[in-house]
Design a protein around this motif. Structure first.
Motif, mmCIF file in Angstrom:
data_model
loop_
_atom_site.group_PDB
_atom_site.id
_atom_site.type_symbol
_atom_site.label_atom_id
_atom_site.label_comp_id
_atom_site.label_asym_id
_atom_site.label_seq_id
_atom_site.Cartn_x
_atom_site.Cartn_y
_atom_site.Cartn_z
ATOM 1 N N VAL A 83 1.256 5.555 -2.532
ATOM 2 C CA VAL A 83 0.131 5.088 -3.349
ATOM 3 C C VAL A 83 0.374 3.684 -3.887
ATOM 4 N N LEU A 84 1.620 3.365 -4.217
ATOM 5 C CA LEU A 84 1.931 2.023 -4.703
ATOM 6 C C LEU A 84 1.664 0.969 -3.629
ATOM 7 N N SER A 85 2.183 1.216 -2.447
ATOM 8 C CA SER A 85 2.060 0.224 -1.374
ATOM 9 C C SER A 85 0.621 0.042 -0.924
ATOM 10 N N ALA A 86 -0.139 1.134 -0.861
ATOM 11 C CA ALA A 86 -1.533 1.034 -0.418
ATOM 12 C C ALA A 86 -2.343 0.172 -1.375
ATOM 13 N N ALA A 94 -0.636 -10.401 3.846
ATOM 14 C CA ALA A 94 -0.004 -11.325 2.900
ATOM 15 C C ALA A 94 0.643 -10.593 1.728
ATOM 16 N N ASN A 95 0.187 -9.374 1.448
ATOM 17 C CA ASN A 95 0.714 -8.614 0.315
ATOM 18 C C ASN A 95 1.864 -7.688 0.687
ATOM 19 N N ILE A 96 2.263 -7.691 1.969
ATOM 20 C CA ILE A 96 3.337 -6.794 2.405
ATOM 21 C C ILE A 96 4.657 -7.089 1.698
ATOM 22 N N PRO A 97 5.084 -8.362 1.583
ATOM 23 C CA PRO A 97 6.369 -8.623 0.906
ATOM 24 C C PRO A 97 6.402 -8.090 -0.521
ATOM 25 N N LEU A 98 5.312 -8.288 -1.273
ATOM 26 C CA LEU A 98 5.270 -7.792 -2.646
ATOM 27 C C LEU A 98 5.317 -6.270 -2.665
ATOM 28 N N ALA A 99 4.546 -5.642 -1.777
ATOM 29 C CA ALA A 99 4.528 -4.180 -1.713
ATOM 30 C C ALA A 99 5.911 -3.645 -1.369
ATOM 31 N N SER A 241 -3.862 5.850 1.207
ATOM 32 C CA SER A 241 -2.914 6.727 0.525
ATOM 33 C C SER A 241 -3.588 8.028 0.125
ATOM 34 N N TYR A 242 -2.764 9.052 -0.104
ATOM 35 C CA TYR A 242 -3.297 10.310 -0.621
ATOM 36 C C TYR A 242 -2.228 11.012 -1.444
#
Length: 320
Positions: A83-86, A94-99, A241-242
């Protein structure tokens, strides 16, 4: 010692691993009989992709169980990482590194607390990680308000659904890399020897100067990291996410490890056997899905098969 004696000694030492791989062959043959065409390259590629998720979680669980512990928080960490990464990725590469940073840090932090609780506070691992799981479950509901948001980034989706050279998913190659690293850590490093020493005889390990606290905390941190990262990768498979993303990983990861020959009492086992246990579970579940077995039936048959394999393995070990 002759070459024949060395060969016999090697076979005896690796008897549990040979047994579980023999069972894997039997399971695959039965799967082909029940569902003709099951052993086709396309289907096996899909099975390995499914197994990679469980296999990555089981790598961390293997380390924990060898130290005579059990991590029951893995399923909740998978969900939290999911759920956090989604929500952080929001469909953008572009948001993959932060996730990745947030999810990895979360997994490491949870693992640190689990390991510290087990070592310094002397809380049994089952109690410590089960309590942590309840905390994580609450955090998930607070964070999502019961309605997970966000979706996967295209790059993560390609890692799960794409194919390298037209055969295997990049995820499978990631699992292979993690497997090689895990086996290397256990077999060829001082850390690996410490893991076995802690699980085999904790008082003796303390007297021998083994850094028990550092070893336990590191093991739980690795397990937490791999579980959280698995949750992130899982978004690439589902697209979003679920709340039940990690439900099956708790017992399945333990079953895969124990089926692979690792003792719950600690000190014995390896990840090579866990790989076979992981694939057996995934083959079993996929066959039951193909024949449209009801959910309750899938759980009953899965449990029965796992118990039968463990009982056979137990009888073999007792004879030895």
């Amino acid at each position: 010692m002759t070459a024949k004696d060395k060969l016999i000694g090697t076979l005896q030492a690796n008897k549990p691993t040979l047994f579980i791989y023999g069972m894997l062959v039997i399971v695959l043959v039965v799967a082909e009989i029940i569902t003709p065409g099951y052993l086709s390259m396309d289907n096996l590629s899909n099975v390995l992709r499914q197994a990679a998720f469980l296999g990555i979680v089981a790598a961390g669980q293997t380390l924990v169980i060898i130290t005579a512990g059990t991590d029951l928080s893995v399923s909740y960490l998978v969900t939290l990482g999911n759920v956090l990464s989604a929500q952080i990725m929001g469909g953008s590469d572009a948001n993959i590194p932060l996730a990745l940073f947030v999810v990895a840090l979360t997994g490491l932090a949870v693992g640190f607390v689990n390991g510290a609780g087990v070592h310094f506070l002397k809380i049994p691992s089952l109690v410590m990680t089960l309590g942590m799981g309840s905390v994580l479950q609450g955090i998930v509901f607070i964070y999502t308000k019961g309605a997970p948001k966000g979706n996967t980034a295209p790059l993560i989706q390609e890692m799960v659904s794409g194919k390298i050279l037209g055969t295997l998913s990049p995820l499978v190659f990631l699992w292979i890399a993690i497997s090689i690293l895990t086996i290397f850590l256990l077999k060829k490093t001082v850390f690996g020897r410490n893991v076995y020493n802690v699980g085999e005889n904790l008082p003796a390990a303390l007297r021998a100067g083994v850094p028990v606290g550092r070893t336990l905390i590191t093991v739980y941190m690795i397990c937490g990291l791999l579980s959280a990262i698995t949750g992130m990768i899982l978004v690439g498979y589902t697209g979003t996410s679920y709340l039940d993303a990690g439900t099956d990983y708790q017992m399945n990861s333990i079953a895969a490890v124990v089926m692979g020959g690792t003792l719950l009492s600690g000190g014995k086992g390896d990840y090579i056997g866990t790989i076979a246990g992981t694939i057996i579970i995934c083959v079993l579940m996929s066959v039951l899905n193909i024949v449209q077995m009801p959910t309750f039936g899938r759980h009953m048959i899965r449990g029965a098969v796992i118990l039968i394999i463990l009982m056979i393995f137990g009888l073999q070990s007792k004879k030895k």
